[in-house]
Motif scaffolding. Structure first.
Motif, PDB file in Angstrom:
ATOM      1  N   ASN A  26     -22.232  -9.446 -17.615  1.00  0.00           N
ATOM      2  CA  ASN A  26     -20.960 -10.127 -17.381  1.00  0.00           C
ATOM      3  C   ASN A  26     -20.392 -10.829 -18.615  1.00  0.00           C
ATOM      4  OD1 ASN A  26     -21.634  -9.235 -14.853  1.00  0.00           O
ATOM      5  ND2 ASN A  26     -21.568 -11.235 -13.858  1.00  0.00           N
ATOM      6  N   PRO A  27     -21.237 -11.377 -19.512  1.00  0.00           N
ATOM      7  CA  PRO A  27     -20.673 -11.992 -20.715  1.00  0.00           C
ATOM      8  C   PRO A  27     -19.857 -11.028 -21.574  1.00  0.00           C
ATOM      9  CG  PRO A  27     -22.935 -12.713 -20.403  1.00  0.00           C
ATOM     10  CD  PRO A  27     -22.700 -11.602 -19.416  1.00  0.00           C
ATOM     11  N   PRO A  55      -8.275 -16.919 -16.431  1.00  0.00           N
ATOM     12  CA  PRO A  55      -9.530 -16.982 -15.672  1.00  0.00           C
ATOM     13  C   PRO A  55      -9.503 -16.202 -14.361  1.00  0.00           C
ATOM     14  CG  PRO A  55      -8.980 -19.151 -16.543  1.00  0.00           C
ATOM     15  CD  PRO A  55      -7.794 -18.269 -16.808  1.00  0.00           C
ATOM     16  N   GLU A  56      -8.314 -15.949 -13.814  1.00  0.00           N
ATOM     17  CA  GLU A  56      -8.221 -15.186 -12.564  1.00  0.00           C
ATOM     18  C   GLU A  56      -8.781 -13.777 -12.709  1.00  0.00           C
ATOM     19  OE1 GLU A  56      -5.788 -18.676 -12.153  1.00  0.00           O
ATOM     20  OE2 GLU A  56      -5.867 -17.172 -13.752  1.00  0.00           O
ATOM     21  N   THR A  57      -8.978 -13.309 -13.935  1.00  0.00           N
ATOM     22  CA  THR A  57      -9.529 -11.969 -14.166  1.00  0.00           C
ATOM     23  C   THR A  57     -11.056 -11.960 -14.142  1.00  0.00           C
ATOM     24  OG1 THR A  57      -9.488 -12.331 -16.572  1.00  0.00           O
ATOM     25  CG2 THR A  57      -7.559 -11.265 -15.582  1.00  0.00           C
ATOM     26  N   PHE A  58     -11.676 -13.123 -14.171  1.00  0.00           N
ATOM     27  CA  PHE A  58     -13.120 -13.182 -14.397  1.00  0.00           C
ATOM     28  C   PHE A  58     -13.930 -12.534 -13.273  1.00  0.00           C
ATOM     29  CE2 PHE A  58     -12.929 -17.232 -17.250  1.00  0.00           C
ATOM     30  CZ  PHE A  58     -12.311 -16.492 -18.246  1.00  0.00           C
ATOM     31  N   ALA A  59     -13.575 -12.811 -12.016  1.00  0.00           N
ATOM     32  CA  ALA A  59     -14.384 -12.303 -10.897  1.00  0.00           C
ATOM     33  C   ALA A  59     -14.397 -10.774 -10.867  1.00  0.00           C
ATOM     34  CB  ALA A  59     -13.872 -12.866  -9.573  1.00  0.00           C
ATOM     35  N   ALA A  60     -13.231 -10.158 -11.038  1.00  0.00           N
ATOM     36  CA  ALA A  60     -13.156  -8.693 -11.033  1.00  0.00           C
ATOM     37  C   ALA A  60     -13.901  -8.112 -12.234  1.00  0.00           C
ATOM     38  CB  ALA A  60     -11.708  -8.233 -11.032  1.00  0.00           C
ATOM     39  N   SER A  61     -13.801  -8.783 -13.379  1.00  0.00           N
ATOM     40  CA  SER A  61     -14.533  -8.334 -14.562  1.00  0.00           C
ATOM     41  C   SER A  61     -16.033  -8.435 -14.349  1.00  0.00           C
ATOM     42  CB  SER A  61     -14.124  -9.170 -15.776  1.00  0.00           C
ATOM     43  OG  SER A  61     -14.939  -8.887 -16.894  1.00  0.00           O
ATOM     44  N   ASP A  62     -16.481  -9.535 -13.750  1.00  0.00           N
ATOM     45  CA  ASP A  62     -17.911  -9.689 -13.463  1.00  0.00           C
ATOM     46  C   ASP A  62     -18.403  -8.576 -12.537  1.00  0.00           C
ATOM     47  OD1 ASP A  62     -17.921 -11.988 -14.986  1.00  0.00           O
ATOM     48  OD2 ASP A  62     -18.022 -13.363 -13.285  1.00  0.00           O
ATOM     49  N   ALA A  63     -17.592  -8.235 -11.542  1.00  0.00           N
ATOM     50  CA  ALA A  63     -17.968  -7.156 -10.624  1.00  0.00           C
ATOM     51  C   ALA A  63     -18.097  -5.836 -11.372  1.00  0.00           C
ATOM     52  CB  ALA A  63     -16.939  -7.028  -9.505  1.00  0.00           C
ATOM     53  N   CYS A  66     -18.694  -5.379 -14.648  1.00  0.00           N
ATOM     54  CA  CYS A  66     -19.829  -5.397 -15.570  1.00  0.00           C
ATOM     55  C   CYS A  66     -21.160  -5.301 -14.831  1.00  0.00           C
ATOM     56  CB  CYS A  66     -19.778  -6.661 -16.422  1.00  0.00           C
ATOM     57  SG  CYS A  66     -18.395  -6.691 -17.593  1.00  0.00           S
ATOM     58  N   THR A  67     -21.266  -5.969 -13.678  1.00  0.00           N
ATOM     59  CA  THR A  67     -22.485  -5.861 -12.882  1.00  0.00           C
ATOM     60  C   THR A  67     -22.673  -4.435 -12.391  1.00  0.00           C
ATOM     61  OG1 THR A  67     -22.403  -8.182 -12.198  1.00  0.00           O
ATOM     62  CG2 THR A  67     -23.636  -6.686 -10.788  1.00  0.00           C
ATOM     63  N   SER A  68     -21.589  -3.802 -11.946  1.00  0.00           N
ATOM     64  CA  SER A  68     -21.652  -2.406 -11.531  1.00  0.00           C
ATOM     65  C   SER A  68     -22.160  -1.516 -12.667  1.00  0.00           C
ATOM     66  CB  SER A  68     -20.260  -1.937 -11.074  1.00  0.00           C
ATOM     67  OG  SER A  68     -20.196  -0.524 -10.989  1.00  0.00           O
ATOM     68  N   LEU A  69     -21.587  -1.675 -13.842  1.00  0.00           N
ATOM     69  CA  LEU A  69     -21.974  -0.839 -14.981  1.00  0.00           C
ATOM     70  C   LEU A  69     -23.439  -1.038 -15.337  1.00  0.00           C
ATOM     71  CD1 LEU A  69     -18.885  -1.346 -17.329  1.00  0.00           C
ATOM     72  CD2 LEU A  69     -19.314   0.526 -15.734  1.00  0.00           C
ATOM     73  N   GLN A  70     -23.919  -2.287 -15.269  1.00  0.00           N
ATOM     74  CA  GLN A  70     -25.305  -2.550 -15.609  1.00  0.00           C
ATOM     75  C   GLN A  70     -26.257  -1.897 -14.610  1.00  0.00           C
ATOM     76  OE1 GLN A  70     -27.011  -5.034 -18.344  1.00  0.00           O
ATOM     77  NE2 GLN A  70     -27.851  -3.041 -17.781  1.00  0.00           N
ATOM     78  N   ILE A  71     -25.940  -2.007 -13.331  1.00  0.00           N
ATOM     79  CA  ILE A  71     -26.810  -1.416 -12.313  1.00  0.00           C
ATOM     80  C   ILE A  71     -26.794   0.106 -12.416  1.00  0.00           C
ATOM     81  CG2 ILE A  71     -27.159  -1.138  -9.825  1.00  0.00           C
ATOM     82  CD1 ILE A  71     -26.055  -4.034  -9.552  1.00  0.00           C
ATOM     83  N   LEU A  72     -25.635   0.679 -12.687  1.00  0.00           N
ATOM     84  CA  LEU A  72     -25.569   2.123 -12.888  1.00  0.00           C
ATOM     85  C   LEU A  72     -26.454   2.548 -14.054  1.00  0.00           C
ATOM     86  CD1 LEU A  72     -21.729   2.659 -12.352  1.00  0.00           C
ATOM     87  CD2 LEU A  72     -23.564   3.396 -10.813  1.00  0.00           C
ATOM     88  N   ASN A  73     -26.448   1.761 -15.120  1.00  0.00           N
ATOM     89  CA  ASN A  73     -27.302   2.072 -16.262  1.00  0.00           C
ATOM     90  C   ASN A  73     -28.782   1.959 -15.899  1.00  0.00           C
ATOM     91  OD1 ASN A  73     -28.641   0.715 -19.072  1.00  0.00           O
ATOM     92  ND2 ASN A  73     -27.449   2.587 -19.316  1.00  0.00           N
ATOM     93  N   HIS A  74     -29.119   0.953 -15.090  1.00  0.00           N
ATOM     94  CA  HIS A  74     -30.511   0.827 -14.645  1.00  0.00           C
ATOM     95  C   HIS A  74     -30.932   2.041 -13.818  1.00  0.00           C
ATOM     96  CE1 HIS A  74     -30.854  -3.072 -16.274  1.00  0.00           C
ATOM     97  NE2 HIS A  74     -30.349  -3.768 -15.277  1.00  0.00           N
ATOM     98  N   ASN A  87     -17.418  -1.961  -7.176  1.00  0.00           N
ATOM     99  CA  ASN A  87     -16.337  -1.149  -7.742  1.00  0.00           C
ATOM    100  C   ASN A  87     -15.006  -1.419  -7.047  1.00  0.00           C
ATOM    101  OD1 ASN A  87     -18.032   0.033  -9.604  1.00  0.00           O
ATOM    102  ND2 ASN A  87     -18.358   1.904  -8.431  1.00  0.00           N
ATOM    103  N   ARG A  88     -15.052  -1.695  -5.748  1.00  0.00           N
ATOM    104  CA  ARG A  88     -13.800  -2.015  -5.041  1.00  0.00           C
ATOM    105  C   ARG A  88     -13.200  -3.317  -5.577  1.00  0.00           C
ATOM    106  NH1 ARG A  88     -16.686   0.275  -0.642  1.00  0.00           N
ATOM    107  NH2 ARG A  88     -17.497  -1.756   0.038  1.00  0.00           N
ATOM    108  N   GLU A  89     -14.050  -4.291  -5.834  1.00  0.00           N
ATOM    109  CA  GLU A  89     -13.530  -5.532  -6.413  1.00  0.00           C
ATOM    110  C   GLU A  89     -13.066  -5.305  -7.845  1.00  0.00           C
ATOM    111  OE1 GLU A  89     -14.694 -10.252  -7.039  1.00  0.00           O
ATOM    112  OE2 GLU A  89     -16.199  -8.855  -6.257  1.00  0.00           O
ATOM    113  N   ALA A  90     -13.830  -4.503  -8.597  1.00  0.00           N
ATOM    114  CA  ALA A  90     -13.471  -4.218  -9.984  1.00  0.00           C
ATOM    115  C   ALA A  90     -12.126  -3.490 -10.081  1.00  0.00           C
ATOM    116  CB  ALA A  90     -14.563  -3.379 -10.646  1.00  0.00           C
ATOM    117  N   ALA A  91     -11.784  -2.708  -9.057  1.00  0.00           N
ATOM    118  CA  ALA A  91     -10.533  -1.939  -9.086  1.00  0.00           C
ATOM    119  C   ALA A  91      -9.296  -2.831  -9.151  1.00  0.00           C
ATOM    120  CB  ALA A  91     -10.455  -1.029  -7.862  1.00  0.00           C
TER     121      ALA A  91
END
Length: 286
Positions: free
Chosen positions: A137-138, A151-159, A161-169, A224-228
């Motif tokens: 997320n950072p 800052p309103e973009t942070f939650a969707a961005s966190d979603a 980045c978390t998605s991308l990290q888990i996909l990589n795992h 991904n739905r939140e990230a969209a």
């Protein structure tokens, strides 16, 4: 302060990974040319601390000492030695001071890499999300701050980045266990499905392990739905296109991991996926 010689001791901690090994573009042409050097400074620093945590020839204590020293250079508490890792921290420090991006976008990464160095287990979905909070997320927040987004973009961005990290795992689940004795598959989900870490070492995913993968992908779908929503929140046109492309790639990689087996071979994005993402970027232009 730790003795300098013991901290910096060995020169080669490279994992051999680089920008070409990433699923998603680093400092792509969609980003402003003026900002790309700052993006690359951040990426170089992140790659170095990742390599330290993944180094197979350093002990856990040596890794943490190196990471602590990187943080001290980053925060201006010690002078850099003429080494790639120290200099990458000094370069990023100069970038953060110039741009005003918060230092937490760099120091938070160290929390995750210290956990990796210690071999901290992933016992639950909440543990995995907490790990991603610091490991992934950072990166999104760095880019948002760099582009002056709100800052309103942070939650969707966190979603995202978390998605991308888990996909990589999921892509690297076998390699991580074989090479680093590290497993990011939550222990409780593995137990519920009747899967064990030994299943990750097979040539194909067992039905039990496939259930774990599918459960994680269900959770990634929600992320991904939140990230969209992120592209619609981003004000800068070029950066909005970049975000739309990456959201599209995350969606496509999630689909591929549904259909393909990461134990049978690396599940990677194809040319058709890149074209899909390019279309998403163009639609975000307006």
């Amino acid at each position: 302060m730790t003795d300098t010689a013991s901290v910096w001791g060995r020169d080669d901690v490279s994992s051999g990974k680089g920008a070409s090994d990433e699923n998603f573009p680093v400092g792509s042409i969609l980003l402003s040319k003026a900002l790309r050097p700052h993006v690359h400074a951040y990426y170089d620093y992140a790659r170095v601390i990742d390599d330290i945590a993944d180094c197979e020839t350093l002990s856990a204590d040596e890794k943490i000492a190196r990471l602590d020293a990187m943080e001290e250079v980053l925060l201006g508490k010690r002078e850099p030695i003429t080494r790639a890792d120290a200099l990458s921290a000094a370069k990023l420090r100069a970038s953060l001071l110039k741009t005003g991006v918060p230092f937490e976008t760099a120091t938070d990464l160290l929390v995750a890499f210290r956990d990796d160095s210690r071999g901290t287990p992933c016992t639950s979905w909440d543990d995995l999300v907490q790990y991603c909070r610091y490991s992934a997320n950072p990166v999104g927040r760095f880019l948002l701050h760099l582009h002056g987004e709100v800052p309103e973009t942070f939650a969707a961005s966190d979603a995202l980045c978390t998605s991308l990290q888990i996909l990589n795992h999921l892509q690297d689940c076998q390699k991580d266990l074989q090479r680093l004795n590290r497993c990011y598959m939550p222990e409780d989900l593995m137990a519920q499905a009747g899967a064990t870490q030994d299943d990750l070492l097979a040539g194909r995913a067992s039905p039990n392990l496939r259930r774990v993968f599918n459960t994680l992908l269900d959770k990634v779908d929600a992320l991904n739905r939140e990230a969209a929503t992120l592209p619609g929140l981003v004000r800068g046109r070029r950066f909005r296109m970049e975000c739309a492309a990456i959201v599209g790639l995350a969606h496509r990689l999630t689909q591929r991991l549904r259909r393909e087996d990461p134990l049978a071979g690396r599940v990677a994005l194809k040319r058709t996926d890149i074209m899909y993402a390019a279309g998403a970027a163009l639609r975000a232009w307006s």
